[in-house]
Motif scaffolding. Structure first.
Motif, PDB file in Angstrom:
ATOM      1  N   THR A 168       0.832  -1.205   0.000  1.00  0.00           N
ATOM      2  CA  THR A 168       0.000   0.000   0.000  1.00  0.00           C
ATOM      3  C   THR A 168       0.870   1.260   0.000  1.00  0.00           C
ATOM      4  O   THR A 168       1.856   1.334   0.724  1.00  0.00           O
ATOM      5  CB  THR A 168      -0.904   0.044   1.250  1.00  0.00           C
ATOM      6  N   ALA A 169       0.458   2.225  -0.805  1.00  0.00           N
ATOM      7  CA  ALA A 169       1.028   3.567  -0.762  1.00  0.00           C
ATOM      8  C   ALA A 169      -0.106   4.543  -0.476  1.00  0.00           C
ATOM      9  O   ALA A 169      -1.204   4.391  -1.008  1.00  0.00           O
ATOM     10  CB  ALA A 169       1.709   3.907  -2.085  1.00  0.00           C
ATOM     11  N   ARG A 170       0.149   5.520   0.372  1.00  0.00           N
ATOM     12  CA  ARG A 170      -0.916   6.451   0.736  1.00  0.00           C
ATOM     13  C   ARG A 170      -0.387   7.879   0.768  1.00  0.00           C
ATOM     14  O   ARG A 170       0.812   8.129   0.920  1.00  0.00           O
ATOM     15  CB  ARG A 170      -1.509   6.078   2.097  1.00  0.00           C
ATOM     16  N   GLN A 171      -1.296   8.820   0.640  1.00  0.00           N
ATOM     17  CA  GLN A 171      -0.961  10.233   0.593  1.00  0.00           C
ATOM     18  C   GLN A 171      -0.523  10.718   1.971  1.00  0.00           C
ATOM     19  O   GLN A 171      -1.212  10.495   2.969  1.00  0.00           O
ATOM     20  CB  GLN A 171      -2.156  11.042   0.105  1.00  0.00           C
ATOM     21  N   ALA A 172       0.637  11.378   2.035  1.00  0.00           N
ATOM     22  CA  ALA A 172       1.169  11.858   3.312  1.00  0.00           C
ATOM     23  C   ALA A 172       0.857  13.330   3.556  1.00  0.00           C
ATOM     24  O   ALA A 172       1.082  13.823   4.662  1.00  0.00           O
ATOM     25  CB  ALA A 172       2.680  11.641   3.360  1.00  0.00           C
ATOM     26  N   ALA A 173       0.338  14.030   2.540  1.00  0.00           N
ATOM     27  CA  ALA A 173       0.077  15.456   2.690  1.00  0.00           C
ATOM     28  C   ALA A 173      -1.334  15.734   3.195  1.00  0.00           C
ATOM     29  O   ALA A 173      -1.708  16.883   3.370  1.00  0.00           O
ATOM     30  CB  ALA A 173       0.287  16.165   1.351  1.00  0.00           C
ATOM     31  N   VAL A 174      -2.111  14.694   3.433  1.00  0.00           N
ATOM     32  CA  VAL A 174      -3.501  14.844   3.881  1.00  0.00           C
ATOM     33  C   VAL A 174      -3.683  14.215   5.245  1.00  0.00           C
ATOM     34  O   VAL A 174      -3.239  13.086   5.483  1.00  0.00           O
ATOM     35  CB  VAL A 174      -4.483  14.179   2.884  1.00  0.00           C
ATOM     36  N   GLN A 175      -4.288  14.935   6.138  1.00  0.00           N
ATOM     37  CA  GLN A 175      -4.682  14.377   7.435  1.00  0.00           C
ATOM     38  C   GLN A 175      -6.181  14.573   7.600  1.00  0.00           C
ATOM     39  O   GLN A 175      -6.681  15.697   7.511  1.00  0.00           O
ATOM     40  CB  GLN A 175      -3.940  15.030   8.590  1.00  0.00           C
ATOM     41  N   VAL A 176      -6.896  13.478   7.820  1.00  0.00           N
ATOM     42  CA  VAL A 176      -8.344  13.535   8.007  1.00  0.00           C
ATOM     43  C   VAL A 176      -8.644  13.443   9.497  1.00  0.00           C
ATOM     44  O   VAL A 176      -8.177  12.522  10.178  1.00  0.00           O
ATOM     45  CB  VAL A 176      -9.057  12.405   7.243  1.00  0.00           C
ATOM     46  N   ILE A 177      -9.381  14.409  10.004  1.00  0.00           N
ATOM     47  CA  ILE A 177      -9.766  14.446  11.414  1.00  0.00           C
ATOM     48  C   ILE A 177     -11.234  14.062  11.513  1.00  0.00           C
ATOM     49  O   ILE A 177     -12.099  14.687  10.875  1.00  0.00           O
ATOM     50  CB  ILE A 177      -9.534  15.846  12.015  1.00  0.00           C
ATOM     51  N   PHE A 178     -11.522  13.034  12.304  1.00  0.00           N
ATOM     52  CA  PHE A 178     -12.895  12.575  12.510  1.00  0.00           C
ATOM     53  C   PHE A 178     -13.387  13.056  13.875  1.00  0.00           C
ATOM     54  O   PHE A 178     -12.621  13.112  14.839  1.00  0.00           O
ATOM     55  CB  PHE A 178     -12.966  11.049  12.448  1.00  0.00           C
ATOM     56  N   TYR A 179     -14.672  13.380  13.958  1.00  0.00           N
ATOM     57  CA  TYR A 179     -15.229  13.840  15.220  1.00  0.00           C
ATOM     58  C   TYR A 179     -16.711  13.467  15.301  1.00  0.00           C
ATOM     59  O   TYR A 179     -17.352  13.178  14.287  1.00  0.00           O
ATOM     60  CB  TYR A 179     -15.052  15.361  15.385  1.00  0.00           C
ATOM     61  N   ASP A 180     -17.219  13.465  16.524  1.00  0.00           N
ATOM     62  CA  ASP A 180     -18.630  13.203  16.763  1.00  0.00           C
ATOM     63  C   ASP A 180     -19.420  14.443  16.360  1.00  0.00           C
ATOM     64  O   ASP A 180     -19.187  15.536  16.897  1.00  0.00           O
ATOM     65  CB  ASP A 180     -18.851  12.871  18.244  1.00  0.00           C
ATOM     66  N   GLY A 181     -20.338  14.284  15.413  1.00  0.00           N
ATOM     67  CA  GLY A 181     -21.076  15.426  14.906  1.00  0.00           C
ATOM     68  C   GLY A 181     -21.958  16.101  15.934  1.00  0.00           C
ATOM     69  O   GLY A 181     -22.330  17.264  15.757  1.00  0.00           O
ATOM     70  N   GLU A 182     -22.302  15.407  17.020  1.00  0.00           N
ATOM     71  CA  GLU A 182     -23.173  15.996  18.049  1.00  0.00           C
ATOM     72  C   GLU A 182     -22.376  16.638  19.165  1.00  0.00           C
ATOM     73  O   GLU A 182     -22.694  17.730  19.613  1.00  0.00           O
ATOM     74  CB  GLU A 182     -24.104  14.925  18.620  1.00  0.00           C
ATOM     75  N   GLY A 216     -18.861  17.036  19.104  1.00  0.00           N
ATOM     76  CA  GLY A 216     -17.647  17.691  18.639  1.00  0.00           C
ATOM     77  C   GLY A 216     -16.378  17.011  19.110  1.00  0.00           C
ATOM     78  O   GLY A 216     -15.273  17.507  18.844  1.00  0.00           O
ATOM     79  N   GLU A 217     -16.503  15.879  19.787  1.00  0.00           N
ATOM     80  CA  GLU A 217     -15.328  15.173  20.297  1.00  0.00           C
ATOM     81  C   GLU A 217     -14.549  14.527  19.157  1.00  0.00           C
ATOM     82  O   GLU A 217     -15.116  13.870  18.282  1.00  0.00           O
ATOM     83  CB  GLU A 217     -15.769  14.087  21.294  1.00  0.00           C
ATOM     84  N   VAL A 218     -13.231  14.734  19.166  1.00  0.00           N
ATOM     85  CA  VAL A 218     -12.371  14.145  18.135  1.00  0.00           C
ATOM     86  C   VAL A 218     -12.264  12.641  18.374  1.00  0.00           C
ATOM     87  O   VAL A 218     -12.079  12.192  19.509  1.00  0.00           O
ATOM     88  CB  VAL A 218     -10.974  14.798  18.157  1.00  0.00           C
ATOM     89  N   ILE A 219     -12.379  11.861  17.304  1.00  0.00           N
ATOM     90  CA  ILE A 219     -12.406  10.406  17.399  1.00  0.00           C
ATOM     91  C   ILE A 219     -11.141   9.827  16.772  1.00  0.00           C
ATOM     92  O   ILE A 219     -10.683  10.296  15.723  1.00  0.00           O
ATOM     93  CB  ILE A 219     -13.642   9.834  16.670  1.00  0.00           C
TER      94      ILE A 219
END
Length: 243
Positions: free
Chosen positions: A49-63, A65-68
């Motif tokens: 696997t090769a993946r993009q290193a210039a992108v960071q995706v931040i996930f959070y609880d939509g209700e 706002g807590e980062v997951i």
């Protein structure tokens, strides 16, 4: 009477016949995969696997706002409840040729050792020239990482360093509506990346069949063993296990 001239098979030979020269060509592919990955801001996450290193995706609880943390255990329940929020952060790091080349070399060595051990366990014998032959096969496997690095590069996925395509991919995964042109742009890019990954496994299967005369079952088992061992070696060698 017409005389049919048969083509000289030696002239049709693209690669040199000498084993050391073929090995050198395969090694060149490994280095090229690393250099292109560095220029493309791509990291080789595993031998497969090769993946993009210039992108960071931040996930959070939509209700709340807590980062997951980005793991399936926490993300899947929120996604099913339509509460998963995310945002993509784009970086513009300088090309890191040394790190990317070392990753490519480690991926190659991981494949070499894993494939060699697999063949040795199944055949119960392996002479020195075959070890170098396996190293050559592992080197040519890095062609797919090179092509995958191009398919996931900043040039392809981050036009003018915008995050449109990355966010579009996340929206599609979530089942959110996206414009048709954006969906098409995301899908053909993702399809190329996925195809390069699948091609690696097909390549290993064919190599085991043709080069070592394995049966279909033995080739499938060898493919599975190579995948597991190569990933384990790579994780241990890069310290990802403790990150």
């Amino acid at each position: 009477m017409k005389v049919q001239v048969q083509p000289d098979s030696a002239n049709l030979q693209i690669l040199p016949k000498h084993p050391l020269l073929r090995f050198a060509f395969a090694f060149f592919v490994v280095i090229a995969a690393g250099l292109i990955s560095g220029a493309a801001r791509v990291e080789i996450a595993s031998p497969f696997t090769a993946r993009q290193a210039a992108v960071q995706v931040i996930f959070y609880d939509g209700e709340t706002g807590e980062v997951i943390d980005p793991n399936a255990v926490q993300l899947l329940p929120l996604a099913l409840q339509k509460r998963l929020g995310y945002q993509a952060e784009i970086y513009r790091p300088k090309p890191n040729f040394l790190k990317a080349t070392l990753q490519s070399l480690l991926a190659w060595l991981s494949l070499w050792v894993a494939l060699g051990l697999t063949v040795w366990v199944i055949k119960r014998s392996l002479v020195t020239p075959q070890w170098f032959q396996i190293g050559e096969i592992a080197g040519w496997l890095m062609v797919w990482r090179l092509l995958q690095a191009v398919s996931v590069s900043c040039w392809v996925w981050l036009p003018n360093w915008r995050s449109d395509l990355v966010v579009g991919l996340l929206d599609l995964v979530q089942g959110h509506p996206v414009p048709a042109d954006l969906a098409w742009a995301v899908l053909w890019r993702g399809a190329i990346w996925l195809t390069m990954g699948i091609a690696t496994f097909v390549h290993i299967f064919i190599a085991l069949r043709r080069n070592f005369a394995f049966s279909r079952l033995a080739s499938l088992l060898g493919l599975l063993a190579t995948y597991l061992v190569a990933r384990l070696i790579y994780v241990l060698s890069t310290g990802q296990l403790w990150q």
